[in-house]
Scaffold this motif. Sequence first.
Motif, PDB file in Angstrom:
ATOM      1  N   THR A 288     -63.863  44.918  58.766  1.00 38.77           N
ATOM      2  CA  THR A 288     -62.967  44.890  59.927  1.00 38.77           C
ATOM      3  C   THR A 288     -63.247  43.680  60.801  1.00 38.77           C
ATOM      4  O   THR A 288     -62.313  43.021  61.286  1.00 38.77           O
ATOM      5  CB  THR A 288     -63.132  46.174  60.749  1.00 38.77           C
ATOM      6  OG1 THR A 288     -62.832  47.306  59.924  1.00 38.77           O
ATOM      7  CG2 THR A 288     -62.201  46.186  61.952  1.00 38.77           C
ATOM      8  N   ALA A 289     -64.522  43.376  61.009  1.00 35.05           N
ATOM      9  CA  ALA A 289     -64.869  42.209  61.811  1.00 35.05           C
ATOM     10  C   ALA A 289     -64.300  40.933  61.189  1.00 35.05           C
ATOM     11  O   ALA A 289     -63.764  40.065  61.897  1.00 35.05           O
ATOM     12  CB  ALA A 289     -66.390  42.107  61.946  1.00 35.05           C
ATOM     13  N   ARG A 290     -64.395  40.814  59.873  1.00 37.52           N
ATOM     14  CA  ARG A 290     -63.898  39.609  59.198  1.00 37.52           C
ATOM     15  C   ARG A 290     -62.382  39.501  59.275  1.00 37.52           C
ATOM     16  O   ARG A 290     -61.833  38.392  59.358  1.00 37.52           O
ATOM     17  CB  ARG A 290     -64.374  39.607  57.746  1.00 37.52           C
ATOM     18  CG  ARG A 290     -65.868  39.294  57.631  1.00 37.52           C
ATOM     19  CD  ARG A 290     -66.408  39.488  56.232  1.00 37.52           C
ATOM     20  NE  ARG A 290     -67.823  39.117  56.182  1.00 37.52           N
ATOM     21  CZ  ARG A 290     -68.645  39.495  55.227  1.00 37.52           C
ATOM     22  NH1 ARG A 290     -68.211  40.264  54.229  1.00 37.52           N
ATOM     23  NH2 ARG A 290     -69.920  39.122  55.252  1.00 37.52           N
ATOM     24  N   VAL A 291     -61.704  40.659  59.264  1.00 42.66           N
ATOM     25  CA  VAL A 291     -60.243  40.632  59.415  1.00 42.66           C
ATOM     26  C   VAL A 291     -59.874  40.061  60.780  1.00 42.66           C
ATOM     27  O   VAL A 291     -58.978  39.207  60.905  1.00 42.66           O
ATOM     28  CB  VAL A 291     -59.658  42.052  59.245  1.00 42.66           C
ATOM     29  CG1 VAL A 291     -58.197  42.095  59.705  1.00 42.66           C
ATOM     30  CG2 VAL A 291     -59.758  42.493  57.790  1.00 42.66           C
ATOM     31  N   HIS A 292     -60.576  40.502  61.833  1.00 47.62           N
ATOM     32  CA  HIS A 292     -60.271  40.005  63.176  1.00 47.62           C
ATOM     33  C   HIS A 292     -60.636  38.519  63.322  1.00 47.62           C
ATOM     34  O   HIS A 292     -59.935  37.767  63.999  1.00 47.62           O
ATOM     35  CB  HIS A 292     -61.020  40.831  64.221  1.00 47.62           C
ATOM     36  CG  HIS A 292     -60.435  42.195  64.433  1.00 47.62           C
ATOM     37  ND1 HIS A 292     -59.178  42.390  64.961  1.00 47.62           N
ATOM     38  CD2 HIS A 292     -60.927  43.429  64.182  1.00 47.62           C
ATOM     39  CE1 HIS A 292     -58.928  43.688  65.033  1.00 47.62           C
ATOM     40  NE2 HIS A 292     -59.967  44.342  64.560  1.00 47.62           N
ATOM     41  N   ILE A 293     -61.726  38.112  62.680  1.00 51.10           N
ATOM     42  CA  ILE A 293     -62.110  36.696  62.727  1.00 51.10           C
ATOM     43  C   ILE A 293     -61.040  35.851  62.035  1.00 51.10           C
ATOM     44  O   ILE A 293     -60.673  34.768  62.516  1.00 51.10           O
ATOM     45  CB  ILE A 293     -63.492  36.497  62.069  1.00 51.10           C
ATOM     46  CG1 ILE A 293     -64.577  37.146  62.935  1.00 51.10           C
ATOM     47  CG2 ILE A 293     -63.790  35.009  61.884  1.00 51.10           C
ATOM     48  CD1 ILE A 293     -65.938  37.208  62.264  1.00 51.10           C
ATOM     49  N   ALA A 294     -60.513  36.352  60.914  1.00 54.19           N
ATOM     50  CA  ALA A 294     -59.449  35.631  60.208  1.00 54.19           C
ATOM     51  C   ALA A 294     -58.200  35.521  61.082  1.00 54.19           C
ATOM     52  O   ALA A 294     -57.524  34.482  61.101  1.00 54.19           O
ATOM     53  CB  ALA A 294     -59.122  36.341  58.899  1.00 54.19           C
ATOM     54  N   LYS A 295     -57.881  36.585  61.813  1.00 51.24           N
ATOM     55  CA  LYS A 295     -56.720  36.546  62.706  1.00 51.24           C
ATOM     56  C   LYS A 295     -56.931  35.550  63.840  1.00 51.24           C
ATOM     57  O   LYS A 295     -55.997  34.837  64.240  1.00 51.24           O
ATOM     58  CB  LYS A 295     -56.446  37.945  63.264  1.00 51.24           C
ATOM     59  CG  LYS A 295     -55.902  38.924  62.229  1.00 51.24           C
ATOM     60  CD  LYS A 295     -55.642  40.292  62.844  1.00 51.24           C
ATOM     61  CE  LYS A 295     -55.068  41.260  61.812  1.00 51.24           C
ATOM     62  NZ  LYS A 295     -54.831  42.610  62.387  1.00 51.24           N
ATOM     63  N   LEU A 296     -58.160  35.487  64.359  1.00 47.24           N
ATOM     64  CA  LEU A 296     -58.466  34.490  65.387  1.00 47.24           C
ATOM     65  C   LEU A 296     -58.304  33.078  64.839  1.00 47.24           C
ATOM     66  O   LEU A 296     -57.754  32.193  65.512  1.00 47.24           O
ATOM     67  CB  LEU A 296     -59.902  34.684  65.897  1.00 47.24           C
ATOM     68  CG  LEU A 296     -60.128  35.691  67.020  1.00 47.24           C
ATOM     69  CD1 LEU A 296     -61.626  35.880  67.251  1.00 47.24           C
ATOM     70  CD2 LEU A 296     -59.459  35.232  68.305  1.00 47.24           C
ATOM     71  N   SER A 297     -58.804  32.864  63.623  1.00 49.09           N
ATOM     72  CA  SER A 297     -58.697  31.535  63.011  1.00 49.09           C
ATOM     73  C   SER A 297     -57.231  31.144  62.830  1.00 49.09           C
ATOM     74  O   SER A 297     -56.847  29.995  63.108  1.00 49.09           O
ATOM     75  CB  SER A 297     -59.406  31.536  61.650  1.00 49.09           C
ATOM     76  OG  SER A 297     -60.789  31.753  61.799  1.00 49.09           O
ATOM     77  N   ALA A 298     -56.417  32.098  62.382  1.00 54.58           N
ATOM     78  CA  ALA A 298     -54.993  31.812  62.198  1.00 54.58           C
ATOM     79  C   ALA A 298     -54.316  31.547  63.538  1.00 54.58           C
ATOM     80  O   ALA A 298     -53.483  30.636  63.665  1.00 54.58           O
ATOM     81  CB  ALA A 298     -54.319  32.979  61.480  1.00 54.58           C
ATOM     82  N   PHE A 299     -54.671  32.319  64.550  1.00 55.08           N
ATOM     83  CA  PHE A 299     -54.054  32.166  65.880  1.00 55.08           C
ATOM     84  C   PHE A 299     -54.370  30.794  66.480  1.00 55.08           C
ATOM     85  O   PHE A 299     -53.517  30.164  67.124  1.00 55.08           O
ATOM     86  CB  PHE A 299     -54.550  33.276  66.803  1.00 55.08           C
ATOM     87  CG  PHE A 299     -54.029  33.189  68.206  1.00 55.08           C
ATOM     88  CD1 PHE A 299     -52.711  33.547  68.498  1.00 55.08           C
ATOM     89  CD2 PHE A 299     -54.844  32.750  69.240  1.00 55.08           C
ATOM     90  CE1 PHE A 299     -52.229  33.467  69.803  1.00 55.08           C
ATOM     91  CE2 PHE A 299     -54.371  32.664  70.536  1.00 55.08           C
ATOM     92  CZ  PHE A 299     -53.052  33.018  70.817  1.00 55.08           C
ATOM     93  N   LEU A 300     -55.610  30.327  66.256  1.00 54.53           N
ATOM     94  CA  LEU A 300     -56.042  29.050  66.840  1.00 54.53           C
ATOM     95  C   LEU A 300     -55.916  27.887  65.860  1.00 54.53           C
ATOM     96  O   LEU A 300     -56.326  26.769  66.183  1.00 54.53           O
ATOM     97  CB  LEU A 300     -57.490  29.172  67.318  1.00 54.53           C
ATOM     98  CG  LEU A 300     -57.733  30.191  68.443  1.00 54.53           C
ATOM     99  CD1 LEU A 300     -59.221  30.349  68.718  1.00 54.53           C
ATOM    100  CD2 LEU A 300     -57.007  29.770  69.722  1.00 54.53           C
ATOM    101  N   ASN A 301     -55.354  28.151  64.674  1.00 55.63           N
ATOM    102  CA  ASN A 301     -55.188  27.108  63.651  1.00 55.63           C
ATOM    103  C   ASN A 301     -56.514  26.439  63.298  1.00 55.63           C
ATOM    104  O   ASN A 301     -56.604  25.208  63.187  1.00 55.63           O
ATOM    105  CB  ASN A 301     -54.176  26.048  64.128  1.00 55.63           C
ATOM    106  CG  ASN A 301     -52.787  26.628  64.270  1.00 55.63           C
ATOM    107  OD1 ASN A 301     -52.330  27.380  63.416  1.00 55.63           O
ATOM    108  ND2 ASN A 301     -52.115  26.294  65.369  1.00 55.63           N
ATOM    109  N   SER A 302     -57.536  27.258  63.119  1.00 59.30           N
ATOM    110  CA  SER A 302     -58.858  26.741  62.784  1.00 59.30           C
ATOM    111  C   SER A 302     -59.020  26.649  61.270  1.00 59.30           C
ATOM    112  O   SER A 302     -58.569  27.524  60.536  1.00 59.30           O
ATOM    113  CB  SER A 302     -59.940  27.651  63.371  1.00 59.30           C
ATOM    114  OG  SER A 302     -61.210  27.298  62.877  1.00 59.30           O
TER     115      SER A 302
END
Length: 322
Positions: A288-302
């Motif tokens: 679950t933590a990795r899913v949220h980290i992936a969403k953050l990366s997508a949101f910030l275009n990282s």
Amino acid sequence: MEHRSHDAGELCEAGRRIYVRALREGRLHAEEARAAPCLLDLGLLHPDSQDDRCLRPTAPAVALPRLLGAIDSRITAQRRREARLADVFAPLMDLDRRWTSAGESAGAAVIHGRFRINAAIDHVASKAQVEALAIQPGGSRTADDLLRALPRAQGVLARGGRLRTLYQHTTRHFPPALTHYRDLDGDVEVRTLGELPDRLLVFDRRVAFLPVSKVRDTAVEIRQQAVIDYLVTVFDLLWRLAVPMWPAPAPQPASNGVTPRQRAIAALLTDGLTDTEIAARLGMNVRTARVHIAKLSAFLNSSSRAQLGYLIGRSGILDLPV
């Protein structure tokens, strides 16, 4: 192939394969079932009324409720046994000379063993009449823990006391917790935070319990009033910062497309924590933590972990309330 031994009520892999084939074909020869005796033990196969050399599969829709009912019966019987043992030992707690040591005269006693810890908590809770405060970190409690705590909590409420419990945000999405509080009758409130300190129980602001080890097989019972007053102050501070979950849940709206949970993860990412450490701090599993980290990366275009930390700092996400 020799049949692998397993716990009662468990379907082994060989049994699963044979059961699937029986469902597809509608029957199988009795000799084939010898490779997995658990199929007959669990009632997943039964004699064919038209051919005594064959077996027919029991429909999953019939077998599953029957098996779950048997498990529920065993759990209920075990809980009754635990309750009877607690009732027997509760009057003996004050007579245990090993607890009346020099440490206890200073207002604290160390308790070893989960059974003795639960018995001590039950003993103190059975006398509570005003209030029970609890901090329950680590995400969702197991259904077993919630079932065990139900009579203890309802007892406090039945004597006119109130319950105040702090969980981490992940519990907001755990149906057994909502069912647990729905089953309680009385003055109950639950709130959540992203992070919490270790577990704490306080009864009537006179007795507190704290874990000593992470595996929770050792605890300390505290009766020193100055220490308890401090612990209650910490609880009250966290309570005022927390978000209501029960009986009237407050929404956790996203700000600029980022949820409160993702903002909490973002803060821990910038501190250099690993995925495993982040999951442990926020009471969620690593996936679950990795899913949220992936969403953050997508949101910030990282495009990398290092860039994500930089973009989080520049985005202003950490200036938003968690």
